[in-house]
Design an enzyme around this catalytic site. Structure first.
Site, mmCIF file in Angstrom:
data_model
loop_
_atom_site.group_PDB
_atom_site.id
_atom_site.type_symbol
_atom_site.label_atom_id
_atom_site.label_comp_id
_atom_site.label_asym_id
_atom_site.label_seq_id
_atom_site.Cartn_x
_atom_site.Cartn_y
_atom_site.Cartn_z
ATOM 1 N N PRO A 2 8.052 -4.645 0.429
ATOM 2 C CG PRO A 2 9.154 -3.885 2.340
ATOM 3 C CD PRO A 2 9.182 -3.837 0.857
ATOM 4 C CD GLU A 3 2.703 -1.812 -1.924
ATOM 5 O OE1 GLU A 3 1.493 -1.620 -1.796
ATOM 6 O OE2 GLU A 3 3.298 -1.706 -3.007
ATOM 7 C CE LYS A 61 3.084 0.667 2.928
ATOM 8 N NZ LYS A 61 3.517 1.797 2.083
ATOM 9 C CG HIS A 95 22.759 -6.553 1.062
ATOM 10 N ND1 HIS A 95 23.768 -5.666 0.777
ATOM 11 C CD2 HIS A 95 22.367 -7.068 -0.123
ATOM 12 C CE1 HIS A 95 23.971 -5.650 -0.543
ATOM 13 N NE2 HIS A 95 23.137 -6.497 -1.105
ATOM 14 N NE ARG A 118 16.952 1.544 -2.531
ATOM 15 C CZ ARG A 118 15.934 2.113 -3.148
ATOM 16 N NH1 ARG A 118 14.908 1.380 -3.512
ATOM 17 N NH2 ARG A 118 15.922 3.398 -3.363
ATOM 18 N NE ARG A 160 -6.343 14.720 2.700
ATOM 19 C CZ ARG A 160 -5.082 14.285 2.678
ATOM 20 N NH1 ARG A 160 -4.089 15.157 2.776
ATOM 21 N NH2 ARG A 160 -4.826 13.015 2.548
ATOM 22 N NE ARG A 270 7.784 5.415 -4.901
ATOM 23 C CZ ARG A 270 7.351 5.786 -3.705
ATOM 24 N NH1 ARG A 270 6.086 6.029 -3.531
ATOM 25 N NH2 ARG A 270 8.158 5.895 -2.694
#
Length: 297
Positions: A2-3, A61, A95, A118, A160, A270
DNA sequence: CAGCTTACCTGCCGGC
DNA sequence: TGCCGGCAGGTAAGCT
């Protein structure tokens, strides 16, 4: 999965299949997904039974269902969460973590189910959170929000030194973007994610923002099919992934623009995927190195 | 204090 | 076959 586009698909499904329903029972099958609720599992359930779901909202999200009375059922899908609308008799998913019995006037009863392998995701009842839950207050508006402030975003990015990909993933700066859409938007803009924000021209940041919107809109168009009358299916993977990804997960495959094999590098525990030719690595990945002036003596 | 690392979970896949 | 490390699209707490 999910994004933003995937969460928006879920929101639309809930709007269609859950809004207007009254919660008649709540069963918490695993405590972890309700860990954020200060009332605990029992209090969570009690706060929901008898309430009616009046809308389905989203920021980035995060997803929430305002309740009559002014509270809201707040949800985040984490890495593996799903919201499914099922007939009550449907066999339990492997689940399945939380289920809600729903009744709508003039319709068959249904079940809303939170399924999460998860369990990085979670649910909570947000007190007074119908408009904007306090838990979501720190999250920036997302690029599909009509009130998103493009100028402020461009200015903040350019203030930044942090790499542009890190900034895209900063949910307090712009929300809804995750690892996939960050890589896809950067590929479309021909920018390497390590390019420091402060070294980008305003026009480049604007172009990037436009590509973020495009890739999310494209994904949304393809993910919208996974709903039907009986269930809310979150599986945005099937349609979009096979066809449209140009960078994410494409290691070794030729870049669709120049044919150079897509590279994969470690990024923040990642991976990042990019075309080494279209998206050249900045010469000095970061670290504004400067020569110290000679010390007066 | 901005920015980076680590923790939180379960399952799957590939290498040995 | 079995075990182990690595990896997975999330956030937020904690450290420097």
């Amino acid at each position: 999965m999910p994004e933003l586009p995937e969460v928006e698909v879920v929101r639309r499904g809930l709007e269609q299949h859950a809004v207007g329903a009254r919660v008649t029972a709540v069963e918490v099958l695993h405590v972890r997904p309700v860990r954020r609720d200060p009332r605990g599992p029992e209090g969570f359930a009690d706060a929901l039974v008898g309430r009616t779901l009046t809308a389905a909202r989203r920021r980035g999200k995060y997803l929430w269902l305002p309740l009559d009375g002014g509270d809201a059922l707040l949800a985040h899908l984490g890495m593996s969460g799903q919201m499914l609308v099922q007939p009550p008799g449907a066999p339990a998913e492997r689940h399945l973590r939380v289920r809600f019995a729903l009744e709508r006037p003039g319709a068959e009863p249904t079940e809303l189910r939170f399924v999460d392998q998860r369990m990085f995701g979670g649910l909570a009842v947000s007190a007074g959170g119908a408009e904007l839950p306090a838990e979501v207050a720190h999250i920036a508006r997302d690029p599909l929000d009509p009130l998103f402030d493009d100028d402020a975003f461009v200015a903040r990015v350019r203030r930044r030194a942090v790499g542009i990909k890190r900034q895209l993933l900063d949910q307090t700066l712009v929300s809804g973007i995750g690892n996939i859409y960050a890589d896809e938007a950067l590929w479309r803009t021909r920018l390497h994610g390590d390019r420091p924000g402060e070294r980008l021209r305003a026009a480049q940041v604007r172009e990037l923002l436009a590509h973020v919107r495009d890739v999310m809109t494209d994904a949304l168009a393809e993910g919208g099919t996974s709903f039907d009358a009986l269930y809310v299916d979150v599986n945005g993977q099937s349609g979009y992934f096979d066809r449209s990804l140009r960078a994410y997960g494409q290691e070794g495959r030729p870049c669709q623009r120049c044919g150079t094999p897509i590279r994969r590098v470690a990024f923040a525990n990642r991976s990042s995927f990019f075309c080494p030719v279209c998206q050249p690595v900045p010469r000095r990945p970061r670290a504004t190195r400067r020569i110290d002036p000679p010390r007066p003596r």
